[in-house]
Write an enzyme that holds these catalytic residues in place. Structure first.
Site, PDB file in Angstrom:
ATOM      1  N   LYS A 180      39.530  -7.433  47.018  1.00  7.04           N
ATOM      2  CA  LYS A 180      39.901  -7.809  48.384  1.00  7.04           C
ATOM      3  C   LYS A 180      41.139  -8.691  48.298  1.00  7.04           C
ATOM      4  CE  LYS A 180      39.221 -11.111  51.110  1.00  7.04           C
ATOM      5  NZ  LYS A 180      40.594 -11.123  51.652  1.00  7.04           N
ATOM      6  N   GLU A 254      39.335 -19.495  39.951  1.00  4.54           N
ATOM      7  CA  GLU A 254      40.676 -20.037  39.650  1.00  4.54           C
ATOM      8  C   GLU A 254      41.181 -20.704  40.915  1.00  4.54           C
ATOM      9  OE1 GLU A 254      42.019 -20.278  36.883  1.00  4.54           O
ATOM     10  OE2 GLU A 254      40.991 -18.803  35.639  1.00  4.54           O
ATOM     11  N   CYS A 289      49.717 -22.558  42.022  1.00  5.71           N
ATOM     12  CA  CYS A 289      48.547 -23.405  41.727  1.00  5.71           C
ATOM     13  C   CYS A 289      48.797 -24.394  40.602  1.00  5.71           C
ATOM     14  CB  CYS A 289      47.372 -22.518  41.380  1.00  5.71           C
ATOM     15  SG  CYS A 289      47.781 -21.317  40.109  1.00  5.71           S
ATOM     16  N   GLU A 390      46.290 -31.238  47.190  1.00  6.37           N
ATOM     17  CA  GLU A 390      47.266 -30.162  46.967  1.00  6.37           C
ATOM     18  C   GLU A 390      47.949 -29.824  48.301  1.00  6.37           C
ATOM     19  OE1 GLU A 390      45.588 -26.211  46.415  1.00  6.37           O
ATOM     20  OE2 GLU A 390      47.018 -25.845  44.797  1.00  6.37           O
TER      21      GLU A 390
HETATM   22  P1  NAD Z   1      41.746 -19.281  50.398  1.00  6.36           P
HETATM   23  O1  NAD Z   1      40.665 -19.845  49.538  1.00  6.36           O
HETATM   24  O2  NAD Z   1      41.774 -19.610  51.828  1.00  6.36           O
HETATM   25  O3  NAD Z   1      41.713 -17.658  50.352  1.00  6.36           O
HETATM   26  C1  NAD Z   1      41.705 -16.946  49.140  1.00  6.36           C
HETATM   27  C2  NAD Z   1      41.044 -15.590  49.371  1.00  6.36           C
HETATM   28  O4  NAD Z   1      39.678 -15.793  49.741  1.00  6.36           O
HETATM   29  C3  NAD Z   1      41.662 -14.758  50.502  1.00  6.36           C
HETATM   30  O5  NAD Z   1      41.670 -13.397  50.108  1.00  6.36           O
HETATM   31  C4  NAD Z   1      40.693 -14.973  51.651  1.00  6.36           C
HETATM   32  O6  NAD Z   1      40.685 -13.922  52.587  1.00  6.36           O
HETATM   33  C5  NAD Z   1      39.365 -15.049  50.920  1.00  6.36           C
HETATM   34  N1  NAD Z   1      38.299 -15.758  51.641  1.00  6.36           N
HETATM   35  C6  NAD Z   1      38.434 -16.753  52.556  1.00  6.36           C
HETATM   36  N2  NAD Z   1      37.204 -17.179  52.939  1.00  6.36           N
HETATM   37  C7  NAD Z   1      36.305 -16.440  52.267  1.00  6.36           C
HETATM   38  C8  NAD Z   1      34.870 -16.430  52.226  1.00  6.36           C
HETATM   39  N3  NAD Z   1      34.136 -17.260  52.975  1.00  6.36           N
HETATM   40  N4  NAD Z   1      34.252 -15.553  51.391  1.00  6.36           N
HETATM   41  C9  NAD Z   1      34.983 -14.723  50.609  1.00  6.36           C
HETATM   42  N5  NAD Z   1      36.336 -14.684  50.619  1.00  6.36           N
HETATM   43  C10 NAD Z   1      36.993 -15.536  51.420  1.00  6.36           C
HETATM   44  O7  NAD Z   1      43.059 -19.697  49.666  1.00  6.36           O
HETATM   45  P2  NAD Z   1      44.548 -19.475  50.133  1.00  6.36           P
HETATM   46  O8  NAD Z   1      44.907 -20.492  51.135  1.00  6.36           O
HETATM   47  O9  NAD Z   1      44.746 -18.034  50.444  1.00  6.36           O
HETATM   48  O10 NAD Z   1      45.303 -19.753  48.745  1.00  6.36           O
HETATM   49  C11 NAD Z   1      45.708 -21.008  48.352  1.00  6.36           C
HETATM   50  C12 NAD Z   1      44.827 -21.562  47.271  1.00  6.36           C
HETATM   51  O11 NAD Z   1      44.753 -20.671  46.146  1.00  6.36           O
HETATM   52  C13 NAD Z   1      45.400 -22.859  46.737  1.00  6.36           C
HETATM   53  O12 NAD Z   1      44.384 -23.822  46.576  1.00  6.36           O
HETATM   54  C14 NAD Z   1      45.957 -22.446  45.370  1.00  6.36           C
HETATM   55  O13 NAD Z   1      46.099 -23.490  44.470  1.00  6.36           O
HETATM   56  C15 NAD Z   1      44.969 -21.422  44.948  1.00  6.36           C
HETATM   57  N6  NAD Z   1      45.508 -20.569  43.872  1.00  6.36           N
HETATM   58  C16 NAD Z   1      44.981 -20.668  42.615  1.00  6.36           C
HETATM   59  C17 NAD Z   1      45.499 -19.922  41.571  1.00  6.36           C
HETATM   60  C18 NAD Z   1      44.917 -20.015  40.173  1.00  6.36           C
HETATM   61  O14 NAD Z   1      45.070 -19.081  39.408  1.00  6.36           O
HETATM   62  N7  NAD Z   1      44.287 -21.097  39.788  1.00  6.36           N
HETATM   63  C19 NAD Z   1      46.558 -19.047  41.806  1.00  6.36           C
HETATM   64  C20 NAD Z   1      47.088 -18.981  43.096  1.00  6.36           C
HETATM   65  C21 NAD Z   1      46.551 -19.749  44.122  1.00  6.36           C
END
Ligand code: NAD
Length: 488
Positions: A180, A254, A289, A390
């Protein structure tokens, strides 16, 4: 519209089918550089997620039976296709989230490296012969078995790289996947699916269902999904874990970071200042990240460093992400722009630090896009919001420290633990700090390498589990113990 801005039709990829509609509705995608809508993305609802899981479950029996060497060869073909399609993948990355084309060039290169690397692991996954059991049993050993269907949920900041980091090791190990992607970034993922098919990977091995929160929740809770691999924020991770808890399902998480970069006087300050700015608030507009978003500078060089950092930041050009002379593009969408600007404003009203550069959004031609000026705060209070939380945008928090102990204390003072950076040529210091910094990775005298052989992941609210290296593929197999006795 110029050809450069044309987007492909997005689909739900379920087994053999490519659907142009889903029960989750439609997401109107907006190009973040102009603020203009330029494509409709069909979204999966629960029905399509369940159908994708069924397709993956059916394909598992076929894929698992493939000779590992054939899986390896298919993934090598995929790696070659990624390279052959690099220009198009870069163009789509720009349209997905506004990253500059120059920065996007890292994407296909890194994705190709990860795909080739894990292709090579497909026929090297091993169990162990257990000799300690030999007195009771004639033969005892372990099997490293794929889980079955793996649910993969990724975010929007680097979809192609995330796909290579998760999908490739999962299927190299014999699993099938339902991915997804974020609804915000459908295009590079759509093209990836085209390449998966061209590589000869059978239908149903990789299923892709762009969708929102409902689709993500349905994927996590589907009982046929045996493991979840997630990249995103800690708040979502907690919800995902709650969904996994019902079935005691394992997960790799992650998550985010607030990574510290400690600078000591015995380094080339011009070089370090340039890396500090480009790797935290220029590349991907600070939406990475593992970026070193807290710059901790030793007291004796603080004034010199902050001057250099300010000068470099003020020279950063913002603009059209396709223009090779532009250093930074917009952030992903209007919501992100609003959230980041609000954090900057709170930092000023609460006196969390001194604004050194940036702090607003540009006007003129760029006013319609979702731009945020690269922003630096000096003398940031380590306990303030911008010292602890962050931003995921172009905001650098600079802090000073005196002794090594104090530097470590400030570096370790957040609840995150993804990456730490150290700039010094003092070997004893390197040894001490690499042990005492609380992070999944410590990177000395350089930026974050994203090296495929080096396991990557966090601790604390940065998550757990690893991607990369041997650990990254063994996340996708589970151990079965076998003992063959001589009785009977
Ligand atoms: P997010 O957690 O809002 O969303 C990430 C994904 O989860 C999206 O596809 C979203 O649709 C899905 N999602 C949202 N709610 C959900 C639920 N209840 N159940 C299942 N799926 C759900 O994060 P974001 O704002 O899209 O991304 C930013 C975050 O991602 C930051 O904290 C960043 O640091 C982190 N990030 C981490 C890495 C890593 O490898 N460590 C890499 C890139 C980004």
């Amino acid at each position: 519209m110029s050809n450069q801005l044309l987007v492909p039709d997005a689909h739900l990829h379920i087994g053999d089918d490519q659907l142009s509609q889903g029960s989750g509705g439609v997401y109107e995608h907006v190009y973040s550089a102009t603020g203009e809508a330029h494509g409709s993305v069909p979204l999966a609802g629960v029905a399509e997620v369940d159908a994708a899981v069924d397709a993956a479950d059916a394909a598992f029996k076929v894929w698992r039976a493939w000779d590992p060497a054939d899986r390896r060869d298919a993934l090598y073909r995929l790696a070659k296709l990624i390279t052959a399609n690099a220009d198009e993948l870069c163009r789509l990355a720009v349209l997905d989230n506004g990253v500059t084309y120059e920065f996007a060039k890292h994407g296909p290169r890194i994705a190709e490296e990860w795909t080739s690397y894990y292709a090579g692991w497909a026929d090297k996954i091993e169990g162990q012969l257990i000799s300690s059991n030999r007195q009771q049993r004639d033969l005892a050993y372990t099997l490293a078995e794929p889980y079955g269907v793996v649910g993969i949920i990724i975010t929007w900041n680097g979809p192609l790289i995330s796909l290579a980091m998760k999908v490739v090791p999962a299927i190299a190990a014999g699993n099938t996947v339902v991915v997804k992607p974020s609804e915000l970034t459908p295009y590079a993922a759509e093209h990836f699916m085209k390449l998966v098919r061209e590589a000869g990977i059978p239908a149903g091995v990789v299923n892709m269902v762009p969708g929102g929160i409902d689709a993500g929740e349905a994927l996590v809770r589907n009982p046929k999904v045996q493991k979840v691999s997630f990249t995103g924020g800690p708040t979502t991770a907690r919800k995902i874990l709650a969904g996994c808890a019902e079935q005691l399902k394992p997960a790799v998480l992650e998550l985010g970071g607030k990574s510290a970069s400690l600078v000591f006087p015995d380094v080339n300050l011009d070089y370090v200042a340039a890396v500090a700015v480009y790797s935290s608030i220029v590349g991907l507009s600070g939406q990475g990240c593992a970026m070193p978003t807290r710059l901790l500078v030793q007291e004796s060089i603080y004034d010199t460093m902050i001057e250099k950092v300010a000068a470099i930041t003020k020279s950063i050009t913002l603009g059209d992400p396709f223009d090779p002379n532009i250093a930074a593009g917009p952030v992903v969408n209007e919501a992100a722009q609003t959230r980041i600007l609000a954090m900057i404003e709170r930092a000023q009203t609460e006196g969390s630090g001194t604004l050194i550069a940036g702090g607003g959004k540009p006007g003129g031609d760029l006013a319609k896009g979702f731009y945020v000026e690269p922003t630096v705060f000096g003398d940031v209070d380590p306990q303030s919001e911008i010292g602890q939380v962050e931003v995921f945008g172009p905001v650098l928090a600079v802090q000073r420290f005196d002794s090594d102990d104090q530097g470590l204390e400030v570096a370790n003072s957040t609840s995150y633990g993804l990456a730490s950076y150290l700039w010094t040529n003092d070997l004893k210091r390197v040894q001490r700090f690499s042990e005492d910094l609380q992070a999944g990775g410590v990177y000395v005298n350089g930026g974050y390498p994203l090296a495929v052989g080096l396991p990557f992941g966090g601790l604390g609210v940065s998550g757990y589990g690893r991607e990369g290296g041997k650990e990254g593929i063994y996340e996708f197999v589970r151990t079965k113990a076998v003992a063959i006795g001589s009785g009977g």
